[in-house]
Design an enzyme around this catalytic site. Structure first.
Site, PDB file in Angstrom:
ATOM      1  N   LEU A 152       0.794  -1.375   0.003  1.00 36.42           N
ATOM      2  CA  LEU A 152      -0.087   0.117  -0.140  1.00 36.42           C
ATOM      3  C   LEU A 152       0.855   1.388   0.083  1.00 36.42           C
ATOM      4  O   LEU A 152       1.741   1.329   0.970  1.00 36.42           O
ATOM      5  CB  LEU A 152      -0.965  -0.011   1.365  1.00 36.42           C
ATOM      6  CG  LEU A 152      -1.968   1.185   1.284  1.00 36.42           C
ATOM      7  CD1 LEU A 152      -2.838   1.020  -0.077  1.00 36.42           C
ATOM      8  CD2 LEU A 152      -2.622   1.265   2.482  1.00 36.42           C
ATOM      9  N   TRP A 153       0.805   2.106  -0.871  1.00 36.74           N
ATOM     10  CA  TRP A 153       1.541   3.587  -1.099  1.00 36.74           C
ATOM     11  C   TRP A 153       0.335   4.152  -0.197  1.00 36.74           C
ATOM     12  O   TRP A 153      -0.661   4.723  -0.388  1.00 36.74           O
ATOM     13  CB  TRP A 153       1.135   4.226  -2.593  1.00 36.74           C
ATOM     14  CG  TRP A 153       1.993   3.642  -3.567  1.00 36.74           C
ATOM     15  CD1 TRP A 153       2.900   4.379  -4.291  1.00 36.74           C
ATOM     16  CD2 TRP A 153       2.298   2.407  -4.033  1.00 36.74           C
ATOM     17  NE1 TRP A 153       3.618   3.758  -5.097  1.00 36.74           N
ATOM     18  CE2 TRP A 153       3.206   2.352  -5.068  1.00 36.74           C
ATOM     19  CE3 TRP A 153       1.865   0.959  -3.650  1.00 36.74           C
ATOM     20  CZ2 TRP A 153       3.726   1.439  -5.687  1.00 36.74           C
ATOM     21  CZ3 TRP A 153       2.453  -0.049  -4.447  1.00 36.74           C
ATOM     22  CH2 TRP A 153       3.131   0.058  -5.452  1.00 36.74           C
ATOM     23  N   ILE A 163       4.265  -1.568   3.524  1.00 39.39           N
ATOM     24  CA  ILE A 163       3.834  -0.004   3.156  1.00 39.39           C
ATOM     25  C   ILE A 163       4.925   0.764   2.708  1.00 39.39           C
ATOM     26  O   ILE A 163       5.896   0.659   2.776  1.00 39.39           O
ATOM     27  CB  ILE A 163       3.628   0.467   4.788  1.00 39.39           C
ATOM     28  CG1 ILE A 163       2.769  -0.217   5.630  1.00 39.39           C
ATOM     29  CG2 ILE A 163       3.723   1.989   4.769  1.00 39.39           C
ATOM     30  CD1 ILE A 163       1.148  -0.086   4.954  1.00 39.39           C
ATOM     31  N   LYS A 164       4.526   1.415   1.453  1.00 39.18           N
ATOM     32  CA  LYS A 164       5.394   2.556   1.024  1.00 39.18           C
ATOM     33  C   LYS A 164       4.809   3.849   1.378  1.00 39.18           C
ATOM     34  O   LYS A 164       3.877   4.350   1.241  1.00 39.18           O
ATOM     35  CB  LYS A 164       5.003   2.475  -0.647  1.00 39.18           C
ATOM     36  CG  LYS A 164       5.858   3.562  -1.405  1.00 39.18           C
ATOM     37  CD  LYS A 164       5.580   3.611  -2.762  1.00 39.18           C
ATOM     38  CE  LYS A 164       6.561   4.588  -3.409  1.00 39.18           C
ATOM     39  NZ  LYS A 164       5.709   5.070  -4.712  1.00 39.18           N
ATOM     40  N   GLN A 165       6.015   4.644   1.866  1.00 39.27           N
ATOM     41  CA  GLN A 165       5.742   6.055   2.422  1.00 39.27           C
ATOM     42  C   GLN A 165       7.020   6.786   1.927  1.00 39.27           C
ATOM     43  O   GLN A 165       7.823   6.494   1.612  1.00 39.27           O
ATOM     44  CB  GLN A 165       5.486   5.951   3.910  1.00 39.27           C
ATOM     45  CG  GLN A 165       5.356   7.010   4.478  1.00 39.27           C
ATOM     46  CD  GLN A 165       4.042   7.833   4.194  1.00 39.27           C
ATOM     47  OE1 GLN A 165       3.966   8.621   3.165  1.00 39.27           O
ATOM     48  NE2 GLN A 165       2.766   7.280   4.491  1.00 39.27           N
TER      49      GLN A 165
END
Length: 360
Positions: free
Chosen positions: A204-205, A241-243
């Site tokens: 998830l972005w 997680i993409k952050q």
């Protein structure tokens, strides 16, 4: 595996005046609270979860591919910019990437763990490459052809299409804080449930989107707000997680002050006991909100610029020392000549391969 950075482009030389600050800093929150990356990460962290054996197999495939294989770290090429920023804006600097095959070729040549891109790109070459590198099918996007431009992540593909073309994972973006976030949360929660049923990993972005976050600073990259976005992401069972790398803090307070209205909930100890203004502490707070690292945090590489190698290595050092899982770098790599893109990926990967860059 040995690193390949030359002496002139060593990690220390690229970090410059920040070398000591970034390589020797001791984080405020102890690493003992975290589930850190390692060769046994899937067995140690995910084995007792509700993920089925096929999800575990695909997770292991991601962690067992490329130059970072069996380290617990990830290096991913993402190319959804043909939609997110328009094909012209994204590929005019390097027109070879209008051809989807070159996107896959770059990821393989660079030794990436996976390639994350659109249904159309993966579908056009899936029979040739699905068994050679893990595919991450991005299922929603924001397009900028509608006038006036709007900012809303909408579904371009479904989970079954990703599974049919051989994807090991699905990726999606939620604009947390936007007027459309409730619908996006519901859509992606449903999609991730189905992806897990079919055995695919979920990524998830976790991006923020609201004009209220732009005040004296751009609080879209505040540690407290991005940390909460991460926490919402893992709540709907994102495995990774993409952050964006955090650049500031106290977004809650800034929004409340600017609008004169109460906003969200936080605790003063977030700013006094859990974080400082050091980038490693700010990023560790992001990791903390990824269930203490149970869901791996990958930070984004950002837009291309004059100092791409230095900026990418800096981001990788901060992510690794904070307890993160890797870097996902797109425009910095594909908007330059092919071989230079490969070299930039290797520079990033060398940070994660280096025994001298340790957990803070």
């Amino acid at each position: 595996m040995t690193t390949t950075l030359t002496e002139a482009n060593s990690i220390e030389s690229l970090l410059g005046k920040e070398t000591e600050s970034l390589l020797t800093y001791k984080a405020k929150i102890s690493q003992d609270l975290l589930h850190l990356p390692g060769p046994d990460f899937v067995d140690r962290v995910w084995l007792n979860s509700d993920r089925n054996p096929q999800v575990l197999r695909n997770l292991q495939q991601l962690y067992a591919t490329g130059r970072l294989a069996y380290t617990g770290y990830l290096s991913i090429l993402p190319v959804d910019q043909g939609i997110e920023h328009s094909a012209g804006a994204s590929f005019a600097p390097n027109p070879i990437y209008f051809d989807p095959e070159n996107i896959i070729r770059l990821a393989i040549a660079a030794g990436c763990n996976a390639v994350a891109t659109t249904l159309g790109v993966l579908g056009s070459v899936s029979r040739k490459y699905a068994h050679k590198i893990p595919f991450i099918a991005k299922i929603n996007h924001n397009e900028l052809l509608t006038f006036p431009n709007q900012y809303d992540q909408v579904l371009f593909a479904d989970v079954e299409q990703a599974w049919n073309l051989g994807a090991a994972a699905v990726g999606a973006t939620i604009y947390f804080g936007s007027e459309n976030s409730t619908r996006q949360i519901q859509e992606i929660s449903h999609a991730f449930k189905r992806a897990h049923e079919l055995g695919m990993v979920t990524i998830l972005w976790c991006y923020l989107r609201n004009n209220a976050f732009k005040q004296d600073k751009d609080y879209h990259v505040a540690a407290d707000l991005t940390g909460q976005a991460n926490h919402l992401g893992v709540t709907i069972e994102a495995d990774i997680i993409k952050q964006k790398l955090p650049e500031c803090n106290n977004g809650y307070g800034a929004v409340a002050k600017a609008t004169g209205k109460s906003y969200g909930k936080t605790d003063e100890r977030v700013y006094t006991e859990l974080t400082t203004d050091h980038p490693i502490d700010l990023t560790r707070y992001q990791v903390l909100n990824c269930y203490c690292g149970r869901a791996g945090l990958i930070n984004s590489g950002g837009a291309t610029g004059k100092n791409d190698f230095a900026e990418a290595v800096r981001t990788a050092v901060i992510n690794k020392r904070a307890g993160g899982t890797g870097l996902i770098s797109g425009r910095k790599t594909f908007q330059r000549p092919f071989e230079e893109g490969v070299k930039l990926f290797h520079a990033i990967q060398d940070v994660y391969l280096s025994p001298d860059v340790t957990i803070a």
